[in-house]
Design an enzyme around this catalytic site. Structure first.
Site, PDB file in Angstrom:
ATOM      1  N   ARG A   1     -50.417  34.594 -14.883  1.00  0.00           N
ATOM      2  CA  ARG A   1     -49.960  34.645 -13.490  1.00  0.00           C
ATOM      3  C   ARG A   1     -51.103  34.256 -12.553  1.00  0.00           C
ATOM      4  O   ARG A   1     -50.922  33.532 -11.586  1.00  0.00           O
ATOM      5  CB  ARG A   1     -49.463  36.064 -13.129  1.00  0.00           C
ATOM      6  CG  ARG A   1     -48.231  36.541 -13.882  1.00  0.00           C
ATOM      7  CD  ARG A   1     -46.968  35.790 -13.515  1.00  0.00           C
ATOM      8  NE  ARG A   1     -46.665  35.858 -12.085  1.00  0.00           N
ATOM      9  CZ  ARG A   1     -46.013  36.860 -11.501  1.00  0.00           C
ATOM     10  NH1 ARG A   1     -45.557  37.863 -12.209  1.00  0.00           N
ATOM     11  NH2 ARG A   1     -45.767  36.837 -10.200  1.00  0.00           N
TER      12      ARG A   1
ATOM     13  N   HIS B   1     -37.294  34.449  -9.595  1.00  0.00           N
ATOM     14  CA  HIS B   1     -38.699  34.845  -9.747  1.00  0.00           C
ATOM     15  C   HIS B   1     -39.466  33.610 -10.242  1.00  0.00           C
ATOM     16  O   HIS B   1     -39.951  33.567 -11.365  1.00  0.00           O
ATOM     17  CB  HIS B   1     -38.800  36.007 -10.744  1.00  0.00           C
ATOM     18  CG  HIS B   1     -40.097  36.745 -10.705  1.00  0.00           C
ATOM     19  ND1 HIS B   1     -41.109  36.458  -9.816  1.00  0.00           N
ATOM     20  CD2 HIS B   1     -40.568  37.770 -11.476  1.00  0.00           C
ATOM     21  CE1 HIS B   1     -42.131  37.284 -10.025  1.00  0.00           C
ATOM     22  NE2 HIS B   1     -41.831  38.078 -11.017  1.00  0.00           N
TER      23      HIS B   1
ATOM     24  N   ARG C   1     -42.109  39.384  -1.574  1.00  0.00           N
ATOM     25  CA  ARG C   1     -41.159  39.955  -2.554  1.00  0.00           C
ATOM     26  C   ARG C   1     -40.165  40.805  -1.780  1.00  0.00           C
ATOM     27  O   ARG C   1     -40.555  41.740  -1.072  1.00  0.00           O
ATOM     28  CB  ARG C   1     -41.910  40.811  -3.573  1.00  0.00           C
ATOM     29  CG  ARG C   1     -40.975  41.636  -4.458  1.00  0.00           C
ATOM     30  CD  ARG C   1     -41.665  42.314  -5.620  1.00  0.00           C
ATOM     31  NE  ARG C   1     -42.060  41.352  -6.628  1.00  0.00           N
ATOM     32  CZ  ARG C   1     -42.410  41.676  -7.877  1.00  0.00           C
ATOM     33  NH1 ARG C   1     -42.423  42.945  -8.262  1.00  0.00           N
ATOM     34  NH2 ARG C   1     -42.761  40.740  -8.732  1.00  0.00           N
TER      35      ARG C   1
ATOM     36  N   CYS D   1     -41.388  39.288 -18.936  1.00  0.00           N
ATOM     37  CA  CYS D   1     -42.181  39.219 -17.704  1.00  0.00           C
ATOM     38  C   CYS D   1     -42.909  40.521 -17.427  1.00  0.00           C
ATOM     39  O   CYS D   1     -43.893  40.531 -16.697  1.00  0.00           O
ATOM     40  CB  CYS D   1     -41.290  38.822 -16.540  1.00  0.00           C
ATOM     41  SG  CYS D   1     -39.942  39.976 -16.207  1.00  0.00           S
TER      42      CYS D   1
ATOM     43  N   ASP E   1     -35.608  40.643 -20.523  1.00  0.00           N
ATOM     44  CA  ASP E   1     -36.042  41.352 -19.313  1.00  0.00           C
ATOM     45  C   ASP E   1     -35.281  42.676 -19.289  1.00  0.00           C
ATOM     46  O   ASP E   1     -34.359  42.891 -20.086  1.00  0.00           O
ATOM     47  CB  ASP E   1     -35.713  40.491 -18.080  1.00  0.00           C
ATOM     48  CG  ASP E   1     -36.318  41.022 -16.786  1.00  0.00           C
ATOM     49  OD1 ASP E   1     -37.150  41.944 -16.833  1.00  0.00           O
ATOM     50  OD2 ASP E   1     -35.942  40.508 -15.702  1.00  0.00           O
TER      51      ASP E   1
ATOM     52  N   GLN F   1     -43.092  33.675 -11.845  1.00  0.00           N
ATOM     53  CA  GLN F   1     -43.134  34.173 -13.221  1.00  0.00           C
ATOM     54  C   GLN F   1     -42.707  33.075 -14.192  1.00  0.00           C
ATOM     55  O   GLN F   1     -43.354  32.851 -15.217  1.00  0.00           O
ATOM     56  CB  GLN F   1     -42.212  35.385 -13.368  1.00  0.00           C
ATOM     57  CG  GLN F   1     -42.190  35.971 -14.763  1.00  0.00           C
ATOM     58  CD  GLN F   1     -43.488  36.673 -15.139  1.00  0.00           C
ATOM     59  OE1 GLN F   1     -43.953  37.543 -14.409  1.00  0.00           O
ATOM     60  NE2 GLN F   1     -44.088  36.295 -16.263  1.00  0.00           N
TER      61      GLN F   1
END
Ligand code: CP
Ligand code: NVA
Length: 309
Positions: free
Chosen positions: A294, A133, A106, A266, A226, A136
């Protein structure tokens, strides 16, 4: 040894491979629910994890995923490795490839992942960059299919309300690959990159960008949002709050969606900012299923990417 497979963006996998990973994720989830946590596929092997931005879900789900696959996580902090002292990435990538089964990272620029992939020989997994991402969104699509098992994915309309950010970019790439309708509503100046939209629109004409969030929700079975300021944009928070003030996901917006529509985020969320507490806690909200999934999706992803010894 064949060339390593990566998951830096949806461009790295085919549609069939995504479906294969989702099928395996469902099987691993069912096995785990029966108490069968351990799959020895990656027995004894190390998964490198570099997190240059904060994380709760991604960090913990990958660490549990590799442990449940019989391996172990090796957490590499930039400051405590030679990364921060200027060791060439071409050296670090080749060194780490001699020890690890795969590397999860990340960070800010996606080009860092491309560099690691180019120089190393192990799978590189995008755990979030400024540009995407994908882990996700892979999980979110798995979650949508779990909630609507009788409907083909191509028939499920997804709405994205808010920032044209890293999550939105991965949704666009996923829609281009998998063919489902995706309608985004973003404020002026906060749209996804035009080139990304144009390329995706050629593959899937059912990807649309609107200005009105309520219009984007019409016909949707899955409504997504988000945060308004992503990691690295904290200093823009106030300016963004003004630009996004009409982009709140509330019950009135959810009422425009199809009956039975679900709400996705998310996480982490800012309750009362981009989404109301009422929507977050409503029966339509699948946020904690997304978070759980996840783990299952990433176990299936690692199983797919890492060749058996
Ligand atoms: N959704 C997500 O990636 O959460 P974290 O930032 O906690 O990893
Ligand atoms: N867009 C958010 C996602 C967090 C999981 C960010 O990049 O901060």
């Amino acid at each position: 040894m064949g060339k390593a497979r990566h998951f830096i963006s949806f461009d790295d996998l085919t549609k069939d491979e995504i479906y294969h990973i989702m099928t395996r994720a469902a099987a691993l989830k069912a096995e785990r629910a029966r108490g069968q946590y351990l799959r020895p596929h990656l027995g004894g092997r190390g998964l490198g994890m570099i997190f240059n931005k904060n994380s709760t879900r991604t960090r913990v789900s990958f660490e549990c995923a590799i442990t449940e696959l019989g391996g172990h996580a090796v957490v590499l902090s930039e400051n405590q490795t030679q990364f921060s002292r200027g060791e060439p990435i071409s050296h670090s990538a080749r060194v780490l490839s001699r020890y690890l089964a795969a590397l999860v990272i990340r960070t800010y620029a996606q080009s860092s992942l491309d560099d690691l992939a180019r120089h190393g020989s192990i799978p590189i997994v995008n755990a979030l960059t400024d540009e995407g991402h994908p882990c996700q969104v892979l999980t979110d699509i798995f979650t949508i299919r779990e909630k609507f098992p009788d409907q083909p994915l191509e028939k499920i309309s997804v709405a994205w309300v808010g920032d044209g950010n890293n999550m939105a970019a991965s949704w666009i790439q996923a829609a281009a690959l998998l063919g489902f309708p995706l309608t985004l509503a973003c404020p002026e100046g906060y749209e996804p990159e035009a080139a990304l939209l144009a390329k995706a629109g050629q593959a899937n004409p059912k990807i649309k960008l609107l200005r009105d969030p309520k219009a984007a929700a019409v016909g949707a079975l899955a409504v997504n949002t988000d945060v308004w300021a992503s990691m690295g944009q904290e200093q823009e928070q106030q300016v963004r709050a003004r630009a996004f003030k009409n982009f709140l996901v509330d019950s009135a917006l959810m009422a425009r969606a199809e009956p039975g529509a679900i709400f996705l985020h998310c996480l982490p969320a800012h309750p009362g900012e981009e989404v109301t507490e009422e929507v977050l806690e409503s029966p339509a909200s699948v946020i904690f299923d997304q978070a759980e999934n996840r783990l299952h999706a990433q176990k299936a992803l690692l199983e797919f990417l890492v060749p058996k010894l």
